[in-house]
Structure formats: C-alpha cells, structure tokens
Design a protein around this motif. Structure first.
Motif, PDB file in Angstrom:
ATOM      1  N   LEU A   1      -9.936   0.081   3.393  1.00 56.51           N
ATOM      2  CA  LEU A   1      -9.075   1.263   3.272  1.00 56.51           C
ATOM      3  C   LEU A   1      -9.709   2.445   4.006  1.00 56.51           C
ATOM      4  CD1 LEU A   1      -7.960   1.030  -0.482  1.00 56.51           C
ATOM      5  CD2 LEU A   1      -6.674   0.343   1.538  1.00 56.51           C
TER       6      LEU A   1
ATOM      7  N   TYR B   1       0.837  -1.204   0.000  1.00 55.17           N
ATOM      8  CA  TYR B   1       0.000   0.000   0.000  1.00 55.17           C
ATOM      9  C   TYR B   1       0.869   1.250   0.000  1.00 55.17           C
ATOM     10  CZ  TYR B   1      -4.063  -2.925   1.288  1.00 55.17           C
ATOM     11  OH  TYR B   1      -5.071  -3.860   1.310  1.00 55.17           O
TER      12      TYR B   1
ATOM     13  N   TRP C   1      -9.934   5.435  -4.488  1.00 54.76           N
ATOM     14  CA  TRP C   1      -8.899   4.404  -4.287  1.00 54.76           C
ATOM     15  C   TRP C   1      -8.326   3.955  -5.627  1.00 54.76           C
ATOM     16  CZ3 TRP C   1      -8.490   5.047   0.631  1.00 54.76           C
ATOM     17  CH2 TRP C   1      -9.623   5.218   1.439  1.00 54.76           C
TER      18      TRP C   1
ATOM     19  N   ALA D   1      -3.474   0.640  -3.566  1.00 51.44           N
ATOM     20  CA  ALA D   1      -3.501  -0.636  -2.836  1.00 51.44           C
ATOM     21  C   ALA D   1      -3.373  -1.798  -3.819  1.00 51.44           C
ATOM     22  CB  ALA D   1      -4.795  -0.760  -2.041  1.00 51.44           C
TER      23      ALA D   1
ATOM     24  N   ALA E   1      -7.351  -4.951   3.914  1.00 51.51           N
ATOM     25  CA  ALA E   1      -7.132  -3.504   3.797  1.00 51.51           C
ATOM     26  C   ALA E   1      -7.194  -2.816   5.159  1.00 51.51           C
ATOM     27  CB  ALA E   1      -8.155  -2.907   2.838  1.00 51.51           C
TER      28      ALA E   1
ATOM     29  N   PHE F   1      -4.396   6.999  -2.590  1.00 50.72           N
ATOM     30  CA  PHE F   1      -4.121   5.749  -1.894  1.00 50.72           C
ATOM     31  C   PHE F   1      -4.071   4.627  -2.926  1.00 50.72           C
ATOM     32  CE2 PHE F   1      -3.849   4.036   2.447  1.00 50.72           C
ATOM     33  CZ  PHE F   1      -3.597   2.729   2.097  1.00 50.72           C
TER      34      PHE F   1
ATOM     35  N   CYS G   1       0.376   5.496   0.374  1.00 51.92           N
ATOM     36  CA  CYS G   1      -0.549   6.590   0.656  1.00 51.92           C
ATOM     37  C   CYS G   1       0.177   7.919   0.447  1.00 51.92           C
ATOM     38  CB  CYS G   1      -1.035   6.460   2.102  1.00 51.92           C
ATOM     39  SG  CYS G   1      -2.126   7.779   2.626  1.00 51.92           S
TER      40      CYS G   1
ATOM     41  N   SER H   1      -3.741  -0.813   5.870  1.00 47.61           N
ATOM     42  CA  SER H   1      -3.778   0.614   5.537  1.00 47.61           C
ATOM     43  C   SER H   1      -3.388   1.590   6.643  1.00 47.61           C
ATOM     44  CB  SER H   1      -5.157   0.982   4.970  1.00 47.61           C
ATOM     45  OG  SER H   1      -6.176   0.635   5.873  1.00 47.61           O
TER      46      SER H   1
END
Ligand code: CDP
Length: 791
Positions: free
Chosen positions: A685, A644, A724, A664, A747, A662, A646, A751
């Motif tokens: 998330l 992941y 996302w 993923a 997630a 973000f 961010c 996250s």
C-alpha cells in the motif's frame, strides 16, 4: 496483531528470521569479505546515445592500487561483450560500438579497495561522438527516429515486438453496437523498484578446482547459475550461486547485470575474489526500471452501466535493450489480465514494444509481470465510465463484478480465474470505510463549495478492485529462457524429529523461513521452531525458478505441502511396522498416526522419525529414513483479489494531496501467517501511494536521467501514509494443496488506482476526468488550472 505464540501450523507467529535481523546479524552480500578480495567499479556513459570513438585506459592501469581495467574490447576477446537478456534479446556487458542510455556500462576497474577503484574511473579517457536520442516511446517508430540497435543486423527501426490477445472482431463488434463508448489515454510512468539494498555480487573463481562461486543478491539463484553456464561456457556443476540475506528485491534482482559479469571476468583475470556493489544512483539509473506503458483504453457499455467490452492499445517503452523478465510466450507479461474483475463479452489488446535511449528493464516490479499496468488501466477506465455516466463508481463496479457462481471463470483473453467472491470483498471494504457516510460528507462539502462557502480541502473517495494472476506457472505455458516454471522441494526429518526443508525460492524479506516451516508444521505436527528452511544456495537446494511475481507460495508453498505429505505417507508405513497393523488401519491427527478405533495405540512423528532410522524391520521395498523430494508443476495460476478504498483530502490551492484513510480488503485464499500477510499488504500500500503521488524516473529531451537519487526519486515515508485499515475474506484456491494464493504484491498492484481515483474524485467539481501519475502537487495544480469549479 496480537497473537505471537508459536502455532503448530498456520497462525500469526513471529518471524523466525527476525531474531538475526533485529540484532544486526543479517548477512548481506556487502557483509561478505573473502581473503584477498578486490573491488570493482563501473565507468558509466554520460550520454544517452553516442558513438564511442576511443577509450584510453593507460592512466587508470598505472594507478598503484589498480589490478585490472576491463573494457568492451577485453570482453570481445572472451566473446563476452554481449550477453543474452531474459527476453531473447542481447545486451552490451561493456559498450563496444555505441552507448545507448545514460549510465550504460563502459569500463570496469578492479582495484585493491573500493575507493581506489572509484578514483581510477576518473583516469579513464573516453571520447564520445554524441547522437540524437529517442526519449519519447511514442516517437520511437517515426521514420526519422535514430536507430538505436544498429548492432543488430538489418535493423532499421526501433521496433521490438507486436503482441495481441483477445478476439479483435468480436470486440470491435461489441464496440460498434455499444450505447456508450469512453476512451482515455493513460500513462503508467517509468518507476523503479528501489529496494533498500542495491544490487551486488562477489565472484570467486578458483583456478585449481575450476569452481566459480558467486555471492549475489539474486531473486533467482538457480536460473542465474544456468544462464552463467550457458553464456560463459562454464560447466554448470562447477558454478555455485549463494544468495544470502537480501534487502528487498521487488523485481530489481531478477536479471543478470553487466556488473555481475564484470566481477566474474575480474576474478578470472586477477585470480582473486572481486566484489561489485552498485551505489544508489547506479541502481536508479541503470538496473531494471518498471512500467513505462503508454496505454489507450476504451470501454463499451450500456447507458445503464453494463460493461460489454474493453479494448486497449499500448506502446511499451523497453529502453535500449529488451531486458524484461517475462515468460517467453508473453512479451507483454500478463497484461492480458486487463479485463480485470468484470463480466465482459469481449476484450482485445495489442501491445507494441519499442527501443528508446533509456535503461533496459521492464521488470515485474512487485507484480506478476505486467499485471499492475493492466489493473491500473481497467480501474481508471471504470472510473472514467462512472464519470461519464454520472454514476457512483462503487455501484458501477458492484453491477459488473464477476459473481461467485461464475468461477472457475474463463476470461475473454484466455485465463481461468480459479476462485473468488468479489461482491463480498467489495461490500466488506465499503462497510469498513463507511462508504455511504463518506459520500454524504462529500456531498455536503460540495454543496458548501457550490454555495460559495467552500475553502480548505476537497474530499475524494477512490475505489479499485483488482484480480491478480500469480504463481507462474504451468510448465507447458510458462518458461523463462526455456526453463520451465516448476520448483523443487526436499524435506528430511532427522532421527530426533527435527526437520530441514530445502526450497528453490529465495526470500528478500517476505518471511519464507517462517511460513514454509509453518506449512511443514501444519502437515506433520512438528513445531516450526524445529524446522530449518534452507534456501538461496544452489549447492544446497533443489532447482527452481526463484521468487518474483508472488510465485513463492503458489509454487514452492505447494511443493512444500506436497513433499511434507509424502513424508507423512512414509511415516504411515513406518508407524504400521511399529504398531504391527496395516497402513490402511491407521488414521492421522496432527503429529501422530494412530490405530483407527483405538486412539491410544499410536506413534508420534518424533517416535516414527527415530524408528525410521533404527533397525526396525520395514516392509519389502520400503527404504528407511524419513525424507522425500518433489517437483511441483502448478496446474494453474492462483488469482488473489481485493477491494481497496482510499480517502484523500486535496488542497486545490497548492495541489497537495493528503491520504486520509486507506481501506484494503484482500483475499489470498488460506493465510499461512496472517501477520506476515498484513505486513506484505502494508508495504504494497505504501508502494502504491508512492507511485500514485510521487515516484517517477524522468528524462530530459536529451535522455539525461533526472531521477537518479532519492532527492529526486521520492519514496513514501510514514509521513505520507495513513494507518492502514485492513480486512480479509478467504476464498481458497481449489487447485493449490493448501488453498493458498500469492499475496506479496497484491497491494502494489491494487493500490495506485485507488489513490488516483480518489484524487480525481476530489477534482470532479473542476471537471477533471483524468490526470497521469505521479499526482504531485504541481501535477494536481496544473490539472485544475483553467478549469472553473462546476457546481
Ligand atoms: O513470492 P513471494 O514470497 O514474494 O510472495 P508470496 O508467495 O505471496 O508470499 C509472501 C509472504 O506471505 C510469504 O512469507 C508467504 O508465505 C506469506 N503468505 C501467507 O502467509 N499466506 C498466503 N496465502 C500467501 C502468502
């Protein structure tokens, strides 16, 4: 997601259950109304710790609409004042001697309507003698700390358990020899699963038949039935648990709460069905918090960034009763997956559980027991190491990730990771993110700030790489209250080729009615629309331990594939009788057995189903009909993983964090329904953003709960979430019949660390190495006060 047609197997078909949900035709516990039904309400303690001097219920009993008032004394007479928790502790159903957390259940009123029940609570007069409260888990073992569980004979402190995992000596050696050691205290604060639908039950005891029916939004109906039978001494075959549609569970609906037991007692006492539904504040204050781990992490590494060992020490706050739901052997759940996704020489952790004057719980909130805490810790620690080594956190991870050829991988704390290609997942996430460009943008921004030309926001880029351990679990290693973690499945194909699948797990919104039908469809070639999935009713489904810890697909999904294959094998014998050839001469293609070398000679599953119910002569010993049962005992857990990234923008003036992007990348092996998987990831998330930035069940020094409404306990909305950006790799599980791994909670697990790492990356110019969640504007602002901008 664009593919929406019904596939004959895996694919992004629309969810079958949504036909009723989007029409408002779901059937939740609070929708159920039974003839003559009464309503229960719980009187709760205003104190975190107090002795009960007296309880006067006379005025409440005199209320014209009240049918019964139940107290701890009533329950004592029935030997039900205390009940076992899922962790072999005891919990007061209604307090008798003391109250031990604010919001604890003290009395239960049964009345003709829910308003009268609530009104009558006001008429109960309880005299309390307040006691000092233990709020900080780190102070719980102080010699002068008040003893919370003096109900337990000989108990003179607040200690619950000590547990450790890994090789201490080897780890200590690795640390002694290390070129660099970093250490950091990290708190995973107390949060709450906060499902949309709160907990509730309707108990209906039929005095004539002796049958007790409980409608309850439980994630584990079969386990509940067994526990009720054991605790209340009722015959198990006379108990039926119906778990209808559930509005989210996330671990909050695993345990048995005092309100459920009171509803049962209320029904026995009044002879009527009794409904109890908690309100939002009750849910947040009293039913099953999560996390609350005070962790100290240490990493030993070489100066050029090779991680050698990890050492962890934890104080686990379990509240007033040890009500965690963990497999028996693991009092700290699966925390020992804290070595994460890295190739380590040694690892060791110790965990001490303590009582405090807070609500009990410690549930696996959207994770496989304590995996979330473990992942958060190690991913924070890797960033702390990167900070100290002045190295890029992505490069540091890439250097230390397990390599594909190391699988199956035996971890230093006893796990066997089944499969993975970690570098591929991280590389994909970096590619989607445009990682190098982001770092270049950030460097330019920092240069501007350093030149005194800064202003506005600071960009942070956070990474986390997680490995989960889901699908509890092999029976020989895992049980809850002695019940082995295996799950049953039954499949019946009717004469016209339509099928009914009965499973033991229970959907709370994850789409099981669709995905399990898809598994049967893939195995038998019947349309998923022609397969009914029955779950959530103990009278109609085989025994199993239920849905939590992303275990449904790894366990029940496997059971479904196995039972469908058994049916397919039976269909082969029937087809061989129909075609008058040996079964060995038949070959399978989706939906049909045909004669090898003569594909025109074949029979479809629908034709076979009819024949199986007909007068067709079958070989000696072969029963008719087309059905099968199975119990699936997983050989190992499955180990989904993900990378992941961010990107946040932090306003140093206000502390406000905006999640800009973000990314993923998840790998959960074979995806049955990619659209559902993506939906699961989206939800997780959002969960992670919430925990990282805003969620906290806080207490004042007297143990008053400060987060008992959605005004105080903040949940993320679409306003706080970016669009996302998802990616996928597929590394099948080698031991799962269809190669699938669980994903429901990935997630949520992965996250929070990415968000927190991103915020701290943004604050790096201020020299901030760590700050605890939730990173509210106030927390971020506080972290940089007195820290001059470094250039
Ligand atoms: O136990 P729980 O249902 O919460 O979690 P899960 O087993 O990870 O499944 C969540 C949802 O995603 C279910 O509908 C699964 O069947 C689906 N899923 C999938 O389509 N493919 C996977 N590899 C894993 C889950």
């Amino acid at each position: 997601m664009t593919t929406v047609e019904t596939p004959m197997g895996y694919g992004s078909m629309r969810r079958k259950e949504d036909a009723r949900f989007i029409r408002g035709r779901g059937n939740y516990v609070d929708d159920v109304t039974l003839p003559g039904m009464l309503y229960g309400a719980v009187l709760r303690s205003p104190f975190a710790h107090a002795r009960i001097v007296s309880i006067d219920t006379k005025a409440a009993e005199a209320h014209p609409k009240v049918r019964a008032v139940i107290t701890g004394a009533t329950l004592e007479g029935l030997k039900l004042a205390w009940m076992p928790t899922l962790s072999y502790d005891t919990q007061a159903v209604l307090a008798t001697d003391k109250v031990r957390f604010q919001g604890q259940e003290v009395a239960f009123v049964v009345a003709e309507d829910r308003y009268a029940a609530r009104d009558a609570l006001e008429l109960i007069d309880v005299e309390y003698d307040p006691l000092p409260a233990v709020v900080d888990a780190r102070r719980a073992l102080d010699p002068d700390a008040p003893v919370i569980r003096d109900d337990k004979e000989g108990k003179s402190n607040n200690h619950i358990f000590d547990w450790s995992s890994g090789d201490k000596e080897k780890t200590d050696r690795a640390f002694a020899e290390a070129e660099i050691v970093v250490a950091q205290d990290v708190l995973y604060p107390r949060v709450h699963p906060a499902p949309l639908e709160t907990c509730g039950a309707i108990a209906d005891f039929d005095k004539v038949t002796g049958k007790l029916t409980i409608w309850c939004n439980t994630q584990a109906p079969h386990a509940h039935r067994t526990v009720y039978a054991m605790v209340a001494g009722l015959p198990e075959h006379k108990i039926r648990i119906i778990s209808p549609d559930i509005g989210g569970g996330f671990g909050n609906k695993v345990g048995i709460y005092p309100g459920y037991v009171c509803a049962v007692v209320g029904s026995i006492v009044t002879g009527k069905p009794v409904k109890w539904m908690e309100d939002r504040s009750e849910n947040l204050m009293s039913t099953s918090f999560a996390r609350d781990y005070h962790m100290r992490g240490e990493i030993a590494a070489t100066r050029d960034g090779k991680i050698k060992a990890v050492r962890v020490s934890v104080i686990a706050d379990h509240g007033a009763f040890n009500g965690t739901a963990q497999p028996t052997k693991f009092p700290a759940g699966f925390f020992h997956v804290f070595t994460g996704s890295y190739d380590l020489e040694a690892a060791y952790c110790d965990v001490t559980g303590v009582y405090t004057n807070k609500a009990p719980g410690g549930v696996a909130y959207a994770c496989s027991f304590r995996v979330t805490e473990a992942v958060y810790l190690v991913e924070r620690m890797v960033d702390v190491l990167a900070y100290e080594l002045h190295t890029d956190p992505a490069a540091l991870r890439m250097r230390n990730l397990l390599r594909p050829e190391q699988f199956p991988y035996a971890s230093p704390t006893g796990w066997e990771y089944d499969s993975g290609d970690y570098p591929r997942a991280l590389a994909l996430a970096m590619d989607i993110a445009g990682y190098d460009d982001l770092r270049a943008e950030q460097a330019a921004q920092r240069a501007r700030w350093a030149a005194g030309e800064g202003g506005g926001t600071l960009t942070g880029i956070g990474i986390s790489f997680f490995t989960e351990a889901v699908g509890a679990g092999p029976r020989k290693h895992m049980d809850i209250l002695g019940l082995g973690m295996a799950d049953g499945a039954e499949l019946r194909v009717h004469p016209t080729g339509k099928a009914v699948l009965r499973i033991s797990v229970q959907s709370q919104g994850q789409g099981h009615e669709t995905t399990y039908a898809q598994i049967v469809a893939e195995e038998l070639g019947i349309s998923p629309d022609d397969i009914e999935v029955v779950h959530g009713d103990t009278d109609q489904t085989p025994f199993g331990l239920g849905t939590y810890g992303s275990r449904s697909t790894p366990v029940s999904g496997a059971a479904t594939a196995v039972v469908a294959r058994k049916v397919r094998d039976r269909a082969r014998i029937v087809a061989s009788a129909m075609l008058e050839v040996s079964p060995d001469d038949l070959e399978w293609e989706k939906g049909r057995w045909f004669v090898r070398g003569d594909p025109d000679q074949g029979r479809t599953i629908t034709e076979i189903a009819l024949a199986a119910h007909s007068s067709l002569e079958l070989p000696e010993g072969v029963e008719g009909h087309l059905d099968a049962t199975t119990v699936y005992n997983p050989p190992n857990l499955t180990f989904p993983f993900g990378a992941y990234i961010c990107v946040v923008d932090v306003d140093p003036g206000t502390g406000q964090v905006k999640v800009r992007r973000f990314i993923a990348v998840d790998d959960c092996g074979v995806r049955i329904n990619p659209m559902i998987v993506e939906g699961q990831v989206h939800g997780g998330l959002a969960d992670g953003v919430g925990m990282a930035l805003m969620e906290l069940i806080a207490f004042d020094p007297d143990g008053n709960c400060l987060g008992a409404s959605f005004m105080d306990y903040l949940l993320p909305t679409s306003m706080e979430c970016p669009s996302w950006e998802l990616g996928a790799t597929v590394t099948p599980s080698p031991h799962h019949p269809i190669g699938a791994k669980g994903v429901g909670e990935s997630a949520t697990v992965g996250s929070p660390a990415a968000v927190v790492n991103a915020v701290l990356d943004a604050l790096k110019p201020y020299g901030v190495r760590h700050a605890d969640m939730p990173l509210t504007p106030a927390a971020v602002w506080r972290a940089i006060q007195g820290a001059p901008l470094r250039t």
